[in-house]
Design an enzyme around this catalytic site. Structure first.
Site, PDB file in Angstrom:
ATOM      1  N   LYS A   1       0.847  -1.195   0.000  1.00  0.00           N
ATOM      2  CA  LYS A   1       0.000   0.000   0.000  1.00  0.00           C
ATOM      3  C   LYS A   1       0.880   1.241   0.000  1.00  0.00           C
ATOM      4  CE  LYS A   1      -1.817   2.538   3.201  1.00  0.00           C
ATOM      5  NZ  LYS A   1      -1.661   3.862   2.580  1.00  0.00           N
TER       6      LYS A   1
ATOM      7  N   GLU B   1      10.547   0.553  10.088  1.00  0.00           N
ATOM      8  CA  GLU B   1      11.507   1.653   9.880  1.00  0.00           C
ATOM      9  C   GLU B   1      10.763   2.912  10.261  1.00  0.00           C
ATOM     10  OE1 GLU B   1      14.547   1.383   8.924  1.00  0.00           O
ATOM     11  OE2 GLU B   1      14.655  -0.578   7.950  1.00  0.00           O
TER      12      GLU B   1
ATOM     13  N   CYS C   1      13.355  10.447   7.052  1.00  0.00           N
ATOM     14  CA  CYS C   1      13.366   9.853   8.396  1.00  0.00           C
ATOM     15  C   CYS C   1      14.748   9.973   9.039  1.00  0.00           C
ATOM     16  CB  CYS C   1      12.915   8.406   8.352  1.00  0.00           C
ATOM     17  SG  CYS C   1      13.725   7.458   7.077  1.00  0.00           S
TER      18      CYS C   1
ATOM     19  N   GLU D   1      10.290  14.820  16.034  1.00  0.00           N
ATOM     20  CA  GLU D   1      10.530  14.905  14.602  1.00  0.00           C
ATOM     21  C   GLU D   1       9.667  16.039  14.020  1.00  0.00           C
ATOM     22  OE1 GLU D   1       9.299  11.227  12.721  1.00  0.00           O
ATOM     23  OE2 GLU D   1      11.109  11.230  11.512  1.00  0.00           O
TER      24      GLU D   1
HETATM   25  P1  NAI Z   1       2.061   7.627   8.796  1.00  0.00           P
HETATM   26  O1  NAI Z   1       2.963   6.819   9.612  1.00  0.00           O
HETATM   27  O2  NAI Z   1       0.682   7.854   9.307  1.00  0.00           O
HETATM   28  O3  NAI Z   1       1.906   6.999   7.346  1.00  0.00           O
HETATM   29  C1  NAI Z   1       2.766   6.068   6.742  1.00  0.00           C
HETATM   30  C2  NAI Z   1       1.955   4.997   6.031  1.00  0.00           C
HETATM   31  O4  NAI Z   1       1.204   4.246   6.976  1.00  0.00           O
HETATM   32  C3  NAI Z   1       0.936   5.520   5.042  1.00  0.00           C
HETATM   33  O5  NAI Z   1       0.879   4.642   3.941  1.00  0.00           O
HETATM   34  C4  NAI Z   1      -0.370   5.451   5.820  1.00  0.00           C
HETATM   35  O6  NAI Z   1      -1.506   5.345   5.008  1.00  0.00           O
HETATM   36  C5  NAI Z   1      -0.173   4.203   6.632  1.00  0.00           C
HETATM   37  N1  NAI Z   1      -0.947   4.130   7.873  1.00  0.00           N
HETATM   38  C6  NAI Z   1      -1.449   5.146   8.631  1.00  0.00           C
HETATM   39  N2  NAI Z   1      -2.080   4.652   9.708  1.00  0.00           N
HETATM   40  C7  NAI Z   1      -1.971   3.312   9.652  1.00  0.00           C
HETATM   41  C8  NAI Z   1      -2.390   2.238  10.503  1.00  0.00           C
HETATM   42  N3  NAI Z   1      -3.048   2.467  11.642  1.00  0.00           N
HETATM   43  N4  NAI Z   1      -2.094   0.972  10.142  1.00  0.00           N
HETATM   44  C9  NAI Z   1      -1.401   0.731   9.016  1.00  0.00           C
HETATM   45  N5  NAI Z   1      -0.985   1.689   8.182  1.00  0.00           N
HETATM   46  C10 NAI Z   1      -1.249   2.967   8.490  1.00  0.00           C
HETATM   47  O7  NAI Z   1       2.725   9.010   8.509  1.00  0.00           O
HETATM   48  P2  NAI Z   1       1.978  10.348   8.073  1.00  0.00           P
HETATM   49  O8  NAI Z   1       0.696  10.554   8.788  1.00  0.00           O
HETATM   50  O9  NAI Z   1       1.892  10.357   6.635  1.00  0.00           O
HETATM   51  O10 NAI Z   1       2.982  11.436   8.600  1.00  0.00           O
HETATM   52  C11 NAI Z   1       2.937  11.864   9.956  1.00  0.00           C
HETATM   53  C12 NAI Z   1       4.316  12.014  10.508  1.00  0.00           C
HETATM   54  O11 NAI Z   1       4.969  10.765  10.474  1.00  0.00           O
HETATM   55  C13 NAI Z   1       5.232  12.918   9.746  1.00  0.00           C
HETATM   56  O12 NAI Z   1       5.093  14.241  10.106  1.00  0.00           O
HETATM   57  C14 NAI Z   1       6.560  12.389  10.124  1.00  0.00           C
HETATM   58  O13 NAI Z   1       6.952  12.931  11.353  1.00  0.00           O
HETATM   59  C15 NAI Z   1       6.335  10.924  10.285  1.00  0.00           C
HETATM   60  N6  NAI Z   1       6.749  10.149   9.103  1.00  0.00           N
HETATM   61  C16 NAI Z   1       7.911   9.471   9.164  1.00  0.00           C
HETATM   62  C17 NAI Z   1       8.343   8.772   8.071  1.00  0.00           C
HETATM   63  C18 NAI Z   1       9.594   8.025   8.101  1.00  0.00           C
HETATM   64  O14 NAI Z   1      10.099   7.649   7.058  1.00  0.00           O
HETATM   65  N7  NAI Z   1      10.147   7.745   9.236  1.00  0.00           N
HETATM   66  C19 NAI Z   1       7.605   8.765   6.822  1.00  0.00           C
HETATM   67  C20 NAI Z   1       6.364   9.450   6.883  1.00  0.00           C
HETATM   68  C21 NAI Z   1       5.980  10.126   7.985  1.00  0.00           C
END
Ligand code: NAI
Length: 782
Positions: free
Chosen positions: A190, A264, A298, A393
């Site tokens: 996804k 990750e 990240c 972050e």
């Molecule tokens: P997120 O962690 O919510 O999203 C990442 C992925 O997980 C997306 O595909 C999303 O649809 C999916 N997702 C969301 N909730 C889920 C759940 N309960 N179960 C399974 N999958 C789920 O990140 P988001 O909301 O896009 O960004 C929020 C913050 O997260 C950012 O401001 C940043 O601080 C952090 N982030 C960190 C990343 C990294 O590479 N470490 C990447 C993206 C966001």
């Protein structure tokens, strides 16, 4: 403008990339996309809009996945998996190679589409993201080719559910899909809801490359679809990249399901500049550390730690450079900083900065485009180490900074975070830089460079930045398991008592072993232990939550063990084996009394042999040097986890104990071991061997008691870094769930038996679980 003026101002005109082909691809698909399931696109359904964050324009309509869609995708992946695995390494290598070739052929289209969808500068998607994607598929085509010869005991896990974020949409897809399919797995992926377009274009490429239907499935949608994948019962492994918050939820949701998991997660990576650093290079490095991809990385070097004496000079140079950064249309080839992925993310950054009232804020004096989601490169100096912006972050182009005086202070500030993804060290003194690298709590360290990535080099974090590695040989562990079926574990119950004291036994209470001393259980309770013949042998202490706390504290205090050499640890393990052998007959007799029969001698002999094995391994489980395509090398160094808590096998009190203690100690960990619940005495006796074998106090702590009751306090303890369970109590689910507190590594049996006498009872699998690979990028050669 004259040439002289151009040289002084370094101003130059726009160099826009054409978006025509990317728009043509979108239009050819009717600007509406369904999912990619079983080798074909589904009809586009109810959905949501994918927008260009640089101008807010709608690019396409995407379909919100339903439970039925996820189910279809999983079914397709399940059906395709056995055949894909049986195709063999060479067959799969050819397919991965074909994908890589096609990615290369269409690289400009991918780069443009990525930039339109995500807002990252075209310079980055063209020169970094997409070339790395190709490299990942080429590299893993090679891994498929070599699997049979190099990993003869490994097989695919099955169906992998993969959930990725929006910051490197296609690159994260490549990091997930390439190793998975190279090892014979099939996937349901996804993409993030903001950035699904390149994943859909990739689906198109899969068809052209001859990927058999069902091997790669892509379902679009929001977090709810992610949750459906996580909870689907016919998936063998979940791989997730994203926020720590969601990672923690996924850890809890998969607990006890038997699914493998890698996470990750976030980071707040330190960027350390010593006073002898090449300051201009360090400033330029910061452009790559925190303004690369608008800081939505990240492992961004988001926390600048600069040595006090040069701080003012460094900040001045940095501000001068920031003022020259070009922010604007990501499709302009001369842009340094593009658009923030979505107005929601822009608001999150803006709100976080607005809420801060500490330090001094410098925003680069750049003109931002009127339309779209843009944020100026920003520096905030003079923050206290505990300030929210130093700890959380921001995930935007905002660098926070503070100063340090000594290398020790730099390390302590660097490690003052719950995260541990990456770190950067700048110093012209190689002795200093390489003495700092092992002290940093981080999965990746860059020396005099930053944000370097390669398919051959493992990437991943420690602490709350998650677990598992992506890339390199170490990354394949996340997509394979040892061949062969495991049997169900039979519960080993304690002997029942029939009254009377066993002949020769004294009615005494054994003790726990904590911090190198015998200790009464804190609660003061003990339980009668009977021999096989029903006679009372002794009392075994019942450890409580408080004893766990004491044992963990003792183990934390013995941190010096992690800094000893493998050679020294080998000596101590040999010494233990020698001392155990000297008392072997006594141990064997006691085991026989407990278990009946005559298996004691065999168990003692196997335990002595096992200690010899780990003594042998202690100075031989080497790291590696990765030939990465830069002026340098990446060192892959195994490091101890720290404190490992383990619930030992019930049926083999001595061998079960030695088999977990051995690898933990060999790799430099300290251990809190909850011994066999059924036969605790023979395991507690091991304290006498430890006492006479020069094992420093606190390195091994032995507790006895109820595994079910101790699972929670041990697995949720914030100072424990890993928990293993080979217990016959059903604690696997609870341990995995409770481990979510600090996202500690877990290794549990899920009710499956292990042959402790055979090859599955020792070796590399144990050593890998007892260590984490730190990747250290160092300059080398020209
Ligand atoms: P997120 O962690 O919510 O999203 C990442 C992925 O997980 C997306 O595909 C999303 O649809 C999916 N997702 C969301 N909730 C889920 C759940 N309960 N179960 C399974 N999958 C789920 O990140 P988001 O909301 O896009 O960004 C929020 C913050 O997260 C950012 O401001 C940043 O601080 C952090 N982030 C960190 C990343 C990294 O590479 N470490 C990447 C993206 C966001």
């Amino acid at each position: 403008m004259t040439v002289k003026e151009i040289f002084e101002s370094m101003e130059y005109g726009e160099a826009p990339e054409s978006a025509a082909e990317a728009f043509a691809w979108i239009t050819d698909n009717g600007a509406r996309f369904g999912h990619f399931i079983d080798g074909a696109f589904t009809e586009a359904g109810e959905g949501f809009l994918s927008r260009n964050p640089a101008n807010g324009e709608t690019l396409a309509t995407l379909t919100q996945g339903s439970a039925a869609d996820v189910d279809l995708a999983v079914q397709a992946a399940r059906k395709a998996q056995p055949k894909w695995e049986k195709l063999g390494g060479h067959g799969r290598a050819r397919v991965l190679y074909a994908i890589a070739r096609l990615l290369q052929k269409h690289s400009r289209l991918f780069a443009v589409l990525e930039t339109l969808d995500n807002g990252k500068p075209i310079r980055e998607s063209r020169d970094i993201d997409i070339p790395l994607v190709q490299r990942h598929f080429y590299y893993h085509a090679g891994m498929a080719q070599l699997m049979e010869s190099e990993l003869p005991d490994a097989e695919a896990l099955g169906v992998c559910g993969q959930i990725i974020p929006w910051n490197f949409p296609l690159l994260m897809l490549a990091w997930k899909v390439a190793p998975a399919i190279s090892m014979g797995n099939t996937v349901v992926l996804k993409p993030a809801e903001y950035t699904s377009l390149t994943a859909l274009l990739f689906a198109d490429i899969c068809r052209q490359a001859g990927v058999p239907k069902g091997v790669v499935n892509i379902v679009t949608g929001d977090g709810a679809v992610g949750e459906m994948i996580v909870k689907h019962t016919d998936i063998n492994k979940i791989a997730f990249t994203g926020s720590t918050e969601v990672g923690r939820k996924i850890r809890q949701a998969t607990a006890g399901s038997g699914k493998a998991l890698t996470l990750e997660l976030g980071g707040k990576s330190p960027y350390i500049v010593f006073d002898d650093a090449d300051l201009d290079s360090a400033v330029e490095g910061l452009v790559d550390a925190i303004w690369f991809n608008q800081g939505q990385v990240c492992c961004a070097g988001s926390r600048l730690l600069v040595q006090e004496g040069i701080a003012d000079t460094f900040y001045a140079k940095l501000k001068a450079r920031m003022a020259k950064l070009r922010v604007g249309s990501p499709m302009d080839k001369s842009i340094d900083v593009g658009a923030i992925v979505d107005p929601v993310q822009l608001k999150s950054i803006t709100d976080m900065i607005a809420a801060n009232d500490e330090g001094e804020l410098y925003a680069a004096p750049v003109e931002l485009p009127v339309e779209g989601s843009f944020y100026p490169p920003t520096l905030i100096t003079g923050l206290s180490p505990s300030a929210k912006l130093m700890q959380e972050e921001i995930f935007g182009p905002v660098l926070v900074a503070t100063t340090f005086r000594t290398p020790e202070e730099a390390v302590s500030l660097a490690n003052n975070t719950r995260y541990g993804l990456a770190a950067t060290v700048w110093s012209e003194n190689v002795n200093l830089a390489l003495s700092i690298a092992p002290k940093l709590a981080a999965g990746v360290v860059w020396v005099n460079a930053t944000n370097l990535f390669d398919a051959a080099a493992g990437f991943g974090g420690v602490r709350e930045s998650g677990f598992g590695r992506e890339g390199g040989w170490e990354g394949l562990k996340a997509y394979t398991r040892p061949k062969g079926k495991l049997k169900a574990l039979v519960n080993t119950a304690p002997n029942a008592g029939k009254g009377g004291l066993e002949s020769g036994a004294l009615d005494r209470t054994e003790k726990l072993y904590i911090g190198g001393k015998q200790a009464r259980p804190d609660g003061g309770y003990s339980r009668e232990i009977f021999a096989k013949n029903g006679k009372l042998v002794s009392q075994a202490p019942i450890a409580s939550r408080k004893d766990i706390r004491n044992a963990v504290e003792a183990a934390r205090g013995a941190a010096g063990w992690g800094k000893t050499t493998g050679a020294l640890r080998a000596q101590i393990l040999y010494f233990m084996a020698e001392n155990l052998e000297a008392r072997g007959a006594e141990f064997a007799r006691r085991i026989d009394a407990m278990k009946g029969g005559k298996s004691g001698a065999k168990e003692v002999e196997a335990s002595v042999k096992r200690l010899f094995s780990y003594a042998a391994w202690a100075d031989k489980y080497d790291g590696a040097v990765k030939g990465v395509p830069i002026r340098g090398v990446a060192l892959a160094m195994p490091e101890p986890l720290g404190v490992i808590g383990a619930f030992c096998d019930d049926a083999h009190p001595l061998l079960g104990l030695v088999s977990v203690m051995g690898p933990a100690l060999a790799m430099g960990n300290r251990a809190v071991l909850v011994v066999s619940e059924a036969y605790p005495l023979e395991a507690l006796d091991m304290m006498q061997i430890l006492e006479t074998s020069d094992v420093p106090a606190g390195v091994v702590n032995l507790l006895s008691g109820s595994h079910a009751e101790l699972a929670k306090p041990l697995a949720s303890h914030m100072d424990v870094d890993g928990v293993w369970s080979f217990s016959s109590s059903e604690t696997s689910g609870e341990i995995e769930r409770e481990s979510a507190t600090n996202l500690k590594r877990t290794w549990v049996n899920n009710g499956q038996a292990r042959d402790w006498f055979g090859a599955a009872g020792e070796g590399r699998a144990f050593l890998a679980q007892a260590s984490d690979v730190k990747t250290i990028w160092v300059p080398y050669g020209e």
